[in-house]
Design an enzyme around this catalytic site. Structure first.
Site, PDB file in Angstrom:
ATOM      1  N   ASN A 159      49.496  46.517  44.593  1.00  0.00           N
ATOM      2  CA  ASN A 159      49.031  47.831  43.979  1.00  0.00           C
ATOM      3  C   ASN A 159      48.777  48.634  44.932  1.00  0.00           C
ATOM      4  O   ASN A 159      47.925  48.592  45.915  1.00  0.00           O
ATOM      5  CB  ASN A 159      47.747  47.440  43.196  1.00  0.00           C
ATOM      6  CG  ASN A 159      47.130  48.361  42.293  1.00  0.00           C
ATOM      7  OD1 ASN A 159      47.618  49.501  42.509  1.00  0.00           O
ATOM      8  ND2 ASN A 159      46.236  48.183  41.757  1.00  0.00           N
ATOM      9  N   LYS A 201      46.370  47.014  47.508  1.00  0.00           N
ATOM     10  CA  LYS A 201      45.587  45.841  47.299  1.00  0.00           C
ATOM     11  C   LYS A 201      46.751  44.873  47.215  1.00  0.00           C
ATOM     12  O   LYS A 201      47.731  45.067  46.594  1.00  0.00           O
ATOM     13  CB  LYS A 201      44.749  45.980  45.776  1.00  0.00           C
ATOM     14  CG  LYS A 201      43.697  46.672  46.130  1.00  0.00           C
ATOM     15  CD  LYS A 201      42.907  46.726  44.900  1.00  0.00           C
ATOM     16  CE  LYS A 201      41.907  47.901  44.709  1.00  0.00           C
ATOM     17  NZ  LYS A 201      41.775  48.634  43.638  1.00  0.00           N
ATOM     18  N   ARG A 255      52.630  46.963  40.649  1.00  0.00           N
ATOM     19  CA  ARG A 255      51.924  47.863  39.720  1.00  0.00           C
ATOM     20  C   ARG A 255      52.534  49.431  39.735  1.00  0.00           C
ATOM     21  O   ARG A 255      52.367  49.968  40.859  1.00  0.00           O
ATOM     22  CB  ARG A 255      50.467  47.887  39.959  1.00  0.00           C
ATOM     23  CG  ARG A 255      49.877  48.677  38.771  1.00  0.00           C
ATOM     24  CD  ARG A 255      48.509  49.137  39.337  1.00  0.00           C
ATOM     25  NE  ARG A 255      47.748  49.702  38.167  1.00  0.00           N
ATOM     26  CZ  ARG A 255      46.612  50.562  38.195  1.00  0.00           C
ATOM     27  NH1 ARG A 255      46.235  50.950  39.544  1.00  0.00           N
ATOM     28  NH2 ARG A 255      46.161  51.241  37.291  1.00  0.00           N
ATOM     29  N   GLU A 292      44.760  41.470  35.862  1.00  0.00           N
ATOM     30  CA  GLU A 292      45.957  42.184  35.867  1.00  0.00           C
ATOM     31  C   GLU A 292      47.189  41.640  36.894  1.00  0.00           C
ATOM     32  O   GLU A 292      48.338  41.694  36.406  1.00  0.00           O
ATOM     33  CB  GLU A 292      45.585  43.682  36.250  1.00  0.00           C
ATOM     34  CG  GLU A 292      44.779  44.299  35.067  1.00  0.00           C
ATOM     35  CD  GLU A 292      44.126  45.715  35.473  1.00  0.00           C
ATOM     36  OE1 GLU A 292      44.846  46.595  35.320  1.00  0.00           O
ATOM     37  OE2 GLU A 292      43.179  45.611  35.911  1.00  0.00           O
ATOM     38  N   ARG A 315      34.569  60.328  34.481  1.00  0.00           N
ATOM     39  CA  ARG A 315      35.677  61.052  33.579  1.00  0.00           C
ATOM     40  C   ARG A 315      34.835  61.487  32.157  1.00  0.00           C
ATOM     41  O   ARG A 315      34.366  60.319  31.585  1.00  0.00           O
ATOM     42  CB  ARG A 315      36.665  60.282  33.457  1.00  0.00           C
ATOM     43  CG  ARG A 315      37.712  60.281  34.581  1.00  0.00           C
ATOM     44  CD  ARG A 315      38.831  59.563  34.477  1.00  0.00           C
ATOM     45  NE  ARG A 315      39.064  58.343  35.332  1.00  0.00           N
ATOM     46  CZ  ARG A 315      39.723  57.253  35.284  1.00  0.00           C
ATOM     47  NH1 ARG A 315      40.581  57.155  34.179  1.00  0.00           N
ATOM     48  NH2 ARG A 315      39.361  56.168  36.227  1.00  0.00           N
ATOM     49  N   HIS A 321      46.017  51.197  31.578  1.00  0.00           N
ATOM     50  CA  HIS A 321      45.240  50.036  31.435  1.00  0.00           C
ATOM     51  C   HIS A 321      46.114  49.039  30.678  1.00  0.00           C
ATOM     52  O   HIS A 321      45.551  47.697  30.281  1.00  0.00           O
ATOM     53  CB  HIS A 321      43.660  49.984  30.821  1.00  0.00           C
ATOM     54  CG  HIS A 321      43.012  50.592  31.797  1.00  0.00           C
ATOM     55  ND1 HIS A 321      41.802  51.314  31.055  1.00  0.00           N
ATOM     56  CD2 HIS A 321      42.618  50.899  32.976  1.00  0.00           C
ATOM     57  CE1 HIS A 321      41.146  52.024  32.151  1.00  0.00           C
ATOM     58  NE2 HIS A 321      41.481  51.707  33.256  1.00  0.00           N
TER      59      HIS A 321
END
Ligand code: AMP
Length: 404
Positions: free
Chosen positions: A7, A14, A95, A388, A245, A184
């Site tokens: 990722n 990551k 990802r 994930e 957000r 997501h």
């Protein structure tokens, strides 16, 4: 089979190495501050189910290739490592945030796929370029391992046009693909699959509302295992109230503030992405701090919590109209998995909808999938820790098996 999941962010990387025979991670890590004068790699290996061994090193990482090379050096290290050589890595899963309308399912990375990821830069200027840097580094370091891209948007590709189009002039969609994509998706798909398994049903037979509540928050309406609506939109700014957000607001507020305060586009962007949400209301964006402040009598913290939950409940109500008879509500991610107060507030007084929480089962943090509904609840309520990386690794294996 070992799958290396990557990722890649603009200044971070990551990674996780998964043993797919056991469906579990054997090592993971993060490289931070790539491109700065000094960076840090933090690496963990999991010699057993319960224990982990952590090591960290400060050193400069001029680019993502150096960062990935160092991560792999640790994976094969005699003390910190878990595999004998880099050849043990048989596949790589990446990802990628935005697949747009052209990359609608996980796919083997080819020059054409790279060109399409690049073509989607306009839709995801912050994430896709960083994801591609990780892909290019991995192609250099692992020229022989098959590589697969898994998109955050792909689970939402089953939304019908009436759910993904915005009521603005249609030519903006035709010209520039302005539409809802949702994000997501890897998490929503993982918990959908897990919920079906835990309920003993095929994935294409479950009707769910999935709630990914972390720093970023989104919900998905799932009908017969397929996403039919989601709260995030063309960007991850819309829908629920989040840590920093805003989620949905009246769009005219943007023109109003730009006109009255003289803000430019970048300033407005920063206000809505970084200064709004929970932080905008009470100055704090971590839900643990908000509970602490609310318990100590901070009215703004209490208000922020009430607003956060209120918006979730509004979408839950809306999604009941599109999922068909609901089998379960699924909570996941940092807040969804750990915050029993938010779960209780979301499910409060919904007996008339067949949603009844079991207070005792709900109490506390959940390290493993747990059913938290009362025996009288018609709709099941689950807390399912998201994974994930495992979902990306599973998708990687599936793509490679299908392309054999
Ligand atoms: P994520 O983005 O999934 O890593 O979630 C991060 C967020 O989860 C944090 O910002 C916190 O707001 C929240 N979180 C983590 N642990 C807890 C907890 N024990 N109670 C409440 N919220 C938590």
């Amino acid at each position: 089979m070992y799958v290396f999941v990557i990722n890649s962010g603009s200044s971070s990387l990551k990674y996780q190495l998964l043993d797919m025979d056991k469906r579990q991670a054997v090592a993971s890590g993060v490289v931070e501050r790539i491109g700065e004068t000094m960076g840090r790699i933090t690496h963990k290996k999991y010699p057993g189910q319960q224990n982990e061994a952590k090591t960290s090193m400060d050193m400069p990482f001029p680019d993502h290739r150096v960062a990935m090379d160092q991560a792999v050096a640790l994976l094969v290290h005699p003390e910190h490592g878990v595999i004998a050589s880099r050849d043990a890595i048989q596949a790589i899963g990446h990802r990628v945030v935005q697949g747009g309308e052209t990359l609608v399912q996980s796919t083997r990375i080819t020059p054409e796929v790279i060109a399409q990821i690049r073509a989607n830069f306009q839709l995801s200027p912050l994430h896709n370029p960083a994801n591609l840097v990780g892909i290019e580094a991995a192609l250099e370091l692992f020229p022989h391992a098959p590589q697969v891209a898994v998109f955050d948007t792909e689970f939402h590709q089953t939304m019908p046009p009436a759910a993904y189009l915005y009521p603005i002039p249609y030519h903006f969609y035709e010209e520039m693909r302005v539409r809802r994509y949702g994000f997501h998706g890897t998490s929503h798909r993982y918990v959908t699959r897990e919920a079906a398994r835990l309920m003993g049903k095929p994935m294409d037979a479950v009707n769910l509302v999935t709630l990914h509540l972390g720093n970023g928050c989104s919900m998905a309406a799932v009908r017969q295992g397929r996403c039919v609506d989601t709260t995030m939109g063309m960007t991850p700014l819309s829908g629920l109230m989040m840590g920093t957000r805003s989620g949905d607001i009246d769009p005219a507020i943007v023109f109003f503030l730009m006109k009255e305060k003289g803000y430019n586009v970048d300033q407005m962007d920063a206000i809505l992405n970084k200064e709004s949400g929970l932080k905008g209301i009470c100055g704090k964006n971590d839900m643990r701090d908000i509970h602490e402040a609310a318990a100590a009598g901070d009215e703004r913290a209490r208000l922020a919590l009430e607003m956060f939950v209120g918006r979730i409940r509004k979408f839950l109500g809306a999604y009941l109209t599109v999922t068909g008879p609901l089998d379960a509500i699924v909570f996941t991610a940092g807040i969804g998995e750990n915050d029993d107060i938010v779960r209780r507030m979301v499910c409060q007084d919904l007996e008339h909808l067949g949603i009844v929480l079991d207070e005792a089962a709900n109490a506390g943090r959940k390290g493993a999938a747990t059913a938290v509904h009362a025996p009288t609840s018609r709709v099941q309520i689950w807390v399912i820790p998201t994974n994930e990386e495992l979902e990306i690794a599973q998708a990687t294996v599936a793509v490679l098996e299908n392309s054999l």
